[in-house]
Design an enzyme around this catalytic site. Structure first.
Site, PDB file in Angstrom:
ATOM      1  N   HIS A  11       0.882  -1.177   0.000  1.00  0.00           N
ATOM      2  CA  HIS A  11       0.000   0.000   0.000  1.00  0.00           C
ATOM      3  C   HIS A  11       0.915   1.222   0.000  1.00  0.00           C
ATOM      4  O   HIS A  11       1.559   1.521   1.007  1.00  0.00           O
ATOM      5  CB  HIS A  11      -0.862  -0.073   1.260  1.00  0.00           C
ATOM      6  N   LYS A  15     -10.271   6.320  -3.911  1.00  0.00           N
ATOM      7  CA  LYS A  15      -9.321   7.321  -3.453  1.00  0.00           C
ATOM      8  C   LYS A  15      -7.944   6.916  -3.951  1.00  0.00           C
ATOM      9  O   LYS A  15      -7.506   5.788  -3.707  1.00  0.00           O
ATOM     10  CB  LYS A  15      -9.363   7.373  -1.931  1.00  0.00           C
ATOM     11  N   LYS A  28      -3.981   7.472  -3.807  1.00  0.00           N
ATOM     12  CA  LYS A  28      -2.927   8.035  -2.960  1.00  0.00           C
ATOM     13  C   LYS A  28      -1.871   8.634  -3.878  1.00  0.00           C
ATOM     14  O   LYS A  28      -1.253   7.898  -4.666  1.00  0.00           O
ATOM     15  CB  LYS A  28      -2.329   6.933  -2.082  1.00  0.00           C
ATOM     16  N   ASP A  61      -5.802  11.580  -2.165  1.00  0.00           N
ATOM     17  CA  ASP A  61      -5.243  11.964  -0.863  1.00  0.00           C
ATOM     18  C   ASP A  61      -3.760  12.239  -1.067  1.00  0.00           C
ATOM     19  O   ASP A  61      -3.025  11.367  -1.535  1.00  0.00           O
ATOM     20  CB  ASP A  61      -5.443  10.831   0.161  1.00  0.00           C
ATOM     21  N   GLU A 102      -7.845  15.444  -0.649  1.00  0.00           N
ATOM     22  CA  GLU A 102      -7.683  15.312   0.796  1.00  0.00           C
ATOM     23  C   GLU A 102      -6.305  15.804   1.219  1.00  0.00           C
ATOM     24  O   GLU A 102      -5.287  15.403   0.648  1.00  0.00           O
ATOM     25  CB  GLU A 102      -7.870  13.837   1.158  1.00  0.00           C
ATOM     26  N   ASP A 130      -7.789  16.230   7.040  1.00  0.00           N
ATOM     27  CA  ASP A 130      -7.592  14.939   7.710  1.00  0.00           C
ATOM     28  C   ASP A 130      -6.536  15.063   8.806  1.00  0.00           C
ATOM     29  O   ASP A 130      -6.875  15.155   9.998  1.00  0.00           O
ATOM     30  CB  ASP A 130      -7.204  13.873   6.675  1.00  0.00           C
ATOM     31  N   LYS A 133     -11.561  10.411  12.189  1.00  0.00           N
ATOM     32  CA  LYS A 133     -10.959   9.125  12.543  1.00  0.00           C
ATOM     33  C   LYS A 133     -11.013   8.965  14.055  1.00  0.00           C
ATOM     34  O   LYS A 133     -10.550   9.853  14.776  1.00  0.00           O
ATOM     35  CB  LYS A 133      -9.504   9.090  12.069  1.00  0.00           C
ATOM     36  N   GLU A 171     -14.471   5.376   4.409  1.00  0.00           N
ATOM     37  CA  GLU A 171     -13.400   4.557   3.806  1.00  0.00           C
ATOM     38  C   GLU A 171     -13.047   3.428   4.771  1.00  0.00           C
ATOM     39  O   GLU A 171     -11.878   3.130   4.985  1.00  0.00           O
ATOM     40  CB  GLU A 171     -12.187   5.426   3.477  1.00  0.00           C
TER      41      GLU A 171
HETATM   42 MG   LIG Z   1      -5.946  10.938   4.609  1.00  0.00          MG
END
Ligand SMILES: [Mg+2]
Length: 384
Positions: free
Chosen positions: A23, A168, A170, A199, A225, A248, A272, A326
């Site tokens: 990831h 999303k 990255k 993001d 983001e 975020d 979060k 998410e």
């Molecule tokens: Mg984020």
């Protein structure tokens, strides 16, 4: 009214679980996930689960699974031995007085207390957090293989199996023009009902971010983001952005949310539970967002099933979730950690309906992935 149920044991363990693929984020590439699990036992036989998990060890925030475990074993668990397990707020006040910061560790402990209390009351945790408005939550998927063709293929598979339709990406690791070309290619390859967001994880500088956001908007991206660090730069970018910006990393609890809201930093807040410092604090961040007419988005720290479902229990009660959530963390893991797997179907995650979190750990899986275990316990002389 106190029931006499006392906290008698807090056990912490680290589980190292492999992930389905690397990831890749702007700051780190993850190839596995470490979950710090809390098991809290009470004198009336009820128990609760909590989880602390991070994104790439210490690459995202200042707590690691190992540091959370240490904080709980050494500082939090001894404080709570013998405390009234039915007064979750009071127990957490005690923790907050003696332990500063450490939001992730506190979230894990508070979740375990709330899980036990909701089980005791025979209610899903959502009912202790204001009540449920929905039984399932839209869940976006993060494309982070770092390869355009692979990302497109992965997105198409998600659409075909009706697991996710919001994606999303990255970005932030490569030059902006390459990132924009990557986003444009993914957007172009997907049907209109799918959405593409990005993001940046604060990887851009303000000036380049302004250009990057405009180019992403032209490429069909609908949300960016945390393109830059800091409240002020995000607010300045938002004033001129043609697409939605999401805050975020700058949201670390209710106070920071109030600052961001008052400076108009973010059209959307990614909330979060760990970053906020627990479910109660996350609920306050949601209230700040709602009061400021900022959209609420259900963010993730890539938690495994415990943290994911704790967050889902909270988001099930949010009035409006137009950007969805998410909460896909468990889907990144190769192994099933629950006795009954979570249900992801029709682009949504079903929120369990049983008491507490409504999930049970699969003991064989726990034993298989366990690295380290500590237990703090007390023998109560008189209970009642
Ligand atoms: Mg984020």
């Amino acid at each position: 009214m106190s029931s006499g149920a006392r906290i008698v044991e807090i056990e912490t363990l680290l589980l190292d679980v492999p992930t389905i693929r690397p990831h890749r984020l702007s700051m780190v590439t993850m190839s596995g996930q470490t979950m710090m699990v809390v098991r809290l036992r009470c004198s009336d036989e009820f128990s609760g689960l909590g989880e602390g998990t991070t994104i790439g060890g210490l690459a995202y925030g200042s707590e690691s699974p190992e540091s959370m475990k240490l904080t709980i074993d050494r500082y939090i668990a001894p404080l709570l031995m013998g405390a009234d397990a039915t007064r979750v707020g009071l127990a957490m006040d005690k923790v907050n007085t003696a332990v500063k910061g450490n939001h992730f560790a506190k979230c894990a402990v508070e979740t375990a207390l709330l899980d036990a209390q909701a089980r005791r009351l025979g209610l899903p945790l959502s009912e202790l957090l204001g009540g449920r408005r929905r039984d399932s939550l839209p869940v976006a998927w993060t494309l982070a293989s770092g390869d355009t063709a692979k990302d497109i293929e992965e997105a198409q598979r998600m659409l075909e199996t009706r697991r996710h339709k919001d994606f999303k990406l990255k970005i932030g690791r490569r030059p902006i023009n390459e990132d924009v070309a990557h986003v444009a290619a993914v957007r172009k390859a997907l049907p209109d009902f799918a959405s593409v967001r990005v993001d940046v994880n604060m990887a851009w500088r303000e000036r380049e971010a302004a250009n990057g956001i405009a180019a992403l908007g032209d490429a069909g991206c609908v949300l960016v983001e945390q393109p830059v660090p800091g409240v002020e730069p995000l607010a300045r970018l938002q004033a001129k952005a043609g697409i939605a910006l999401m805050a975020d990393e700058i949201l670390t609890g209710p106070e920071s949310a109030l600052t961001a809201a008052s400076k108009l930093a973010g059209d959307v807040f990614s909330i979060k539970i760990e970053q906020a410092g627990g479910l109660f604090s996350a609920a306050k961040v949601i209230s700040v967002a709602e009061a400021a007419d900022i959209a609420v988005y259900g963010g993730t720290m890539l938690e495994g099933p415990i943290g994911t479902i704790a967050a889902a229990q909270l988001f099930s009660g949010v009035r409006s979730l137009e950007w969805g959530t998410e909460l896909f963390g468990p889907l990144l893991l190769t192994e099933e950690l629950l006795t009954e797997p979570l249900v992801y179907a029709d682009f949504e995650l079903k929120v369990p309906t049983g008491p507490g979190l409504g999930i049970q750990l699969h003991e064989a899986a726990v034993n298989r992935f366990r690295r380290d275990r500590t237990s703090t316990s007390t023998t109560l002389k008189a209970v009642g």
